[in-house]
Design a protein around this motif. Structure first.
Motif, mmCIF file in Angstrom:
data_model
loop_
_atom_site.group_PDB
_atom_site.id
_atom_site.type_symbol
_atom_site.label_atom_id
_atom_site.label_comp_id
_atom_site.label_asym_id
_atom_site.label_seq_id
_atom_site.Cartn_x
_atom_site.Cartn_y
_atom_site.Cartn_z
ATOM 1 N N PRO A 93 0.882 -1.247 0.072
ATOM 2 C CA PRO A 93 0.020 0.024 0.229
ATOM 3 C C PRO A 93 0.910 1.155 -0.073
ATOM 4 O O PRO A 93 1.781 1.427 0.624
ATOM 5 C CB PRO A 93 -0.886 -0.203 1.324
ATOM 6 N N GLY A 94 0.432 2.155 -0.815
ATOM 7 C CA GLY A 94 1.291 3.554 -1.055
ATOM 8 C C GLY A 94 2.155 3.563 -1.974
ATOM 9 O O GLY A 94 2.736 4.339 -2.422
ATOM 10 N N LYS A 95 2.752 2.255 -2.570
ATOM 11 C CA LYS A 95 3.736 2.139 -3.735
ATOM 12 C C LYS A 95 3.055 2.227 -4.957
ATOM 13 O O LYS A 95 1.763 2.349 -4.964
ATOM 14 C CB LYS A 95 4.196 0.671 -3.515
ATOM 15 N N GLU A 96 3.712 2.761 -5.781
ATOM 16 C CA GLU A 96 3.291 2.869 -7.252
ATOM 17 C C GLU A 96 2.580 1.644 -7.691
ATOM 18 O O GLU A 96 3.043 0.386 -7.403
ATOM 19 C CB GLU A 96 4.334 3.128 -8.170
ATOM 20 N N ILE A 97 1.559 1.688 -8.485
ATOM 21 C CA ILE A 97 1.198 0.261 -9.202
ATOM 22 C C ILE A 97 0.574 0.883 -10.562
ATOM 23 O O ILE A 97 -0.207 1.816 -10.751
ATOM 24 C CB ILE A 97 0.050 -0.303 -8.455
ATOM 25 N N ASN A 98 1.089 0.033 -11.561
ATOM 26 C CA ASN A 98 0.697 0.679 -13.012
ATOM 27 C C ASN A 98 0.582 -0.796 -13.697
ATOM 28 O O ASN A 98 1.546 -1.696 -14.006
ATOM 29 C CB ASN A 98 2.083 1.335 -13.740
ATOM 30 N N ILE A 99 -0.587 -0.800 -14.143
ATOM 31 C CA ILE A 99 -1.143 -2.203 -14.701
ATOM 32 C C ILE A 99 -0.165 -2.416 -16.111
ATOM 33 O O ILE A 99 0.221 -3.414 -16.378
ATOM 34 C CB ILE A 99 -2.523 -1.977 -15.185
ATOM 35 N N GLY A 100 0.185 -1.373 -16.837
ATOM 36 C CA GLY A 100 1.083 -1.434 -17.895
ATOM 37 C C GLY A 100 2.189 -2.150 -17.537
ATOM 38 O O GLY A 100 2.764 -2.958 -18.386
ATOM 39 N N TRP A 101 2.916 -1.736 -16.866
ATOM 40 C CA TRP A 101 4.198 -2.310 -15.979
ATOM 41 C C TRP A 101 4.070 -3.737 -15.772
ATOM 42 O O TRP A 101 4.700 -4.557 -16.118
ATOM 43 C CB TRP A 101 4.647 -1.468 -15.079
ATOM 44 N N TYR A 102 2.935 -3.808 -14.937
ATOM 45 C CA TYR A 102 2.551 -5.207 -14.434
ATOM 46 C C TYR A 102 2.394 -6.272 -15.733
ATOM 47 O O TYR A 102 3.003 -7.369 -15.580
ATOM 48 C CB TYR A 102 1.544 -5.218 -13.568
ATOM 49 N N CYS A 103 1.670 -5.670 -16.688
ATOM 50 C CA CYS A 103 1.373 -6.583 -17.771
ATOM 51 C C CYS A 103 2.655 -6.949 -18.923
ATOM 52 O O CYS A 103 2.631 -7.713 -19.631
ATOM 53 C CB CYS A 103 0.394 -6.049 -18.809
#
Ligand code: WT7
Length: 567
Positions: free
Chosen positions: A27-37
């Motif tokens: 929680p609080g960290k960056e999260i980017n679906i594009g990066w995860y994919c």
């Protein structure tokens, strides 16, 4: 038994932290679906693994590794950034199921912009209301769909760019037109992904309601937490699977489970961009050795119609897990699939607003054909009384489905429509607008929608949208649009129309009006039948009573007609 543990085991001590941990998210960290994919899968040592196998018309095929997906999505991201697209801008994807659609989705998310996918069969009117509402800044499309955009561009001051992925150099470009030829440009290896966080908007999907124009359902990057885990636990996608989701990313199934779910798991997925034929579908499964198949009841009913003999001509032993979504999956379809594929279709229930599967038949769980199954762990679901909105404790009694808000992929808002959003909540429950009962073992049994929206082949069509479009035809005085039963699509659109003086309701008129709607809205919204009537049933205040017309179509009791006078 499933390798991921039984439903009951998974329910015990469930927390979304399980998904967060698997995704190394805190929680609080960056999260980017594009990066995860893409990037993350490459960092996990799977850069050379196949991400996408695409088949188009005439055997045209393209394969992308996860490293290709990373670089091509970087390339689209950089291209958009160079145009001046910024975080929060809406970028529309308006394409058939071509690789650029999948790559573009990932690329847009990497820039921090919001991806707005729209079904490529939409006509100019359907397109216009959705682009206008979203204040869309750029649209990425194919040359074959560009004319629909050009037609409305002048009325859309926010729309700065029309980007064509397969532009014909012989045709001069308009002032706002740009080209993007992904296959003949250098791919970008390093791209600085925009720092998005849990609540940063990611995707805007438009969905139809009974009244008013379609609503933009706003999702955020944190939705990944739900989409990843349901792909793993419900669709049972594993690392070595070859996955096929038959849905078009113009609709939510095609993004949540046709892009985000499989790519964030690093699975290999197949996409087929040709029209439906049972033979072509079986051939596709056999050729690519598809193991997990996520489809829809209308497609399954069409396959049933094509017969059992056809199935035996193919080696479909590769199939391991089958799931369905979008409309009621009749028990006959489940029983049939068990007979011909040796595996049942597992029904799953959710909607655009929920962002991920809510109720489903979980692998390893006993399937009751005709039931949608049980809530996903972490989802608190009930049926409530339609008047008090209190949960109904007795099993077997029909009520409205209610979900306790708070799961990760819940929509965050209807775009520019706070009031309609608030109306979806009653007594602390999120109301998807469907009726169901729950049996004594906790299985949900779908009954029907609680509104006039038409679900044709798993696609929602708003009677209001069709009625409004009908009124734009010079011959139409008044109209009422309802569903009528259909063997394959379950429901199709039927219009009752009164004509203006001087026009005659006959087969020719019917065809002209049908085509008018098909071009303006879409083939889905086109009435399959138009009945010309001298007048329409109305309340005393002049509101057209769709209920009466619909009951007639379905051979149901009309019920209390005192409301005919006043509603
Ligand atoms: C509506 C949502 C996200 C799925 C694609 C459609 C109906 C969905 C089922 C099911 C009976 C179903 C509901 C729901 N629906 N799944 N398994 N059994 N009905 O998303 O366009 O937002 O439509 O489709 O009525 O509310 P959508």
């Amino acid at each position: 038994m499933s390798h991921i543990g039984s439903y009951d085991e998974r329910l015990r001590d469930f927390s979304w932290e399980i998904s967060e941990k698997e995704l190394d998210y805190r929680p609080g960290k960056e999260i980017n679906i594009g990066w995860y994919c893409s990037d993350r899968i490459c960092l996990q040592g799977k850069a050379e693994k196949t991400a996408l196998i695409w088949e188009g018309l005439m055997g045209h095929e393209r394969k992308l590794t996860y490293d290709d997906l990373r670089k091509t999505s970087n390339t689209i991201g950089q291209y958009l950034r160079d145009l001046g697209i910024e975080a929060g801008d809406r970028v529309c994807l308006f394409m058939d199921k071509i690789p650029e659609l999948y790559i573009g989705f990932v690329g847009i998310l990497k820039t921090g912009a919001i991806a707005q996918p729209l079904f490529s069969a939409f006509g100019d009117e359907s397109l216009f209301v959705r682009l206008e509402n979203a204040g869309t800044r750029a649209i990425i499309t194919q040359k074959k769909h560009a004319p629909k955009v050009r037609k409305i561009m002048d009325k859309l001051p926010d729309l700065e760019y029309l980007i064509i992925v397969d532009h014909d150099p012989a045709r001069p470009l308009g002032a706002k037109e740009r080209t993007l030829d992904l296959w003949n440009m250098p791919w970008v290896d390093a791209f600085s992904i925009y720092p998005t966080f849990a609540e940063t908007p990611s995707v805007l999907h438009y969905t139809s309601g009974t009244t008013g124009q379609p609503k933009g359902v706003k999702h955020v990057h944190y939705s990944l937490i739900s989409q990843y885990l349901t792909t793993k636990w419900v669709l049972d996608v594993r690392d070595d699977d070859i996955y096929w989701c038959t849905a078009d990313p113009g609709w939510v199934t095609g993004t949540s489970y046709g892009i985000i779910g499989p790519f964030s798991m690093g699975a290999t997925q197949c996409v087929m961009d040709v029209g439906f034929s049972a033979e072509a579908w079986y051939k596709f499964i056999e050729k690519h050795r598809i193991t997990v198949w996520y489809s829809a009841p209308t497609a399954i009913r069409s396959l049933m119609k094509a017969g059992n003999e056809l199935v035996t001509r193919f080696d479909l032993s590769c199939l391991r897990h089958l799931a369905s979504v979008g409309e009621p999956l009749n028990s006959e379809a489940v029983i049939w699939s068990e007979k011909v594929f040796g595996k049942p279709f597992y029904d799953t229930y959710w909607q655009t607003e929920t962002g991920s599967i809510m109720i489903s038949n979980y692998p390893g769980m006993k399937i009751k054909p005709g039931s949608m199954g049980k809530p996903f762990p972490g989802i608190e679901a009930c049926v409530v009384d339609p008047k008090t909105f209190e949960p109904i404790p007795e099993s077997g009694k029909i009520g409205l489905i209610g979900f306790k808000p708070g799961w990760p992929s819940m929509m965050r808002m209807y775009w520019n429509n706070e009031t309609t959003y608030q109306n979806k909540f009653k007594n602390g429950w999120y109301m998807p607008g469907d009726r169901s009962s729950i049996d004594n073992e906790g299985y949900f049994w779908f009954v029907g929608r609680d509104d006039d929206v038409i679900n044709t082949g798993g696609h929602l069509v708003s009677p209001f949208e069709v009625e409004s479009a009908l009124l734009e035809n010079e011959m139409v005085a008044e109209s009422a649009v309802v569903s009528k039963p259909d063997d394959i699509n379950m429901e199709v659109v039927k219009a009752f129309v009164t004509l203006k003086p001087g026009f005659e309701g006959n087969k020719d008129t019917e065809l002209v009006i049908m085509n008018f709607i098909r071009k303006k809205l879409s083939p889905l919204a086109m009435p399959q039948e138009i009945e010309f009537v001298p007048n329409l049933p109305k309340t005393r205040s002049g509101k057209i009573m769709r209920r009466i017309l619909k009951a007639k179509e379905w051979g149901e009791e009309i019920g209390d007609t005192s409301t005919l006078e006043d509603d």
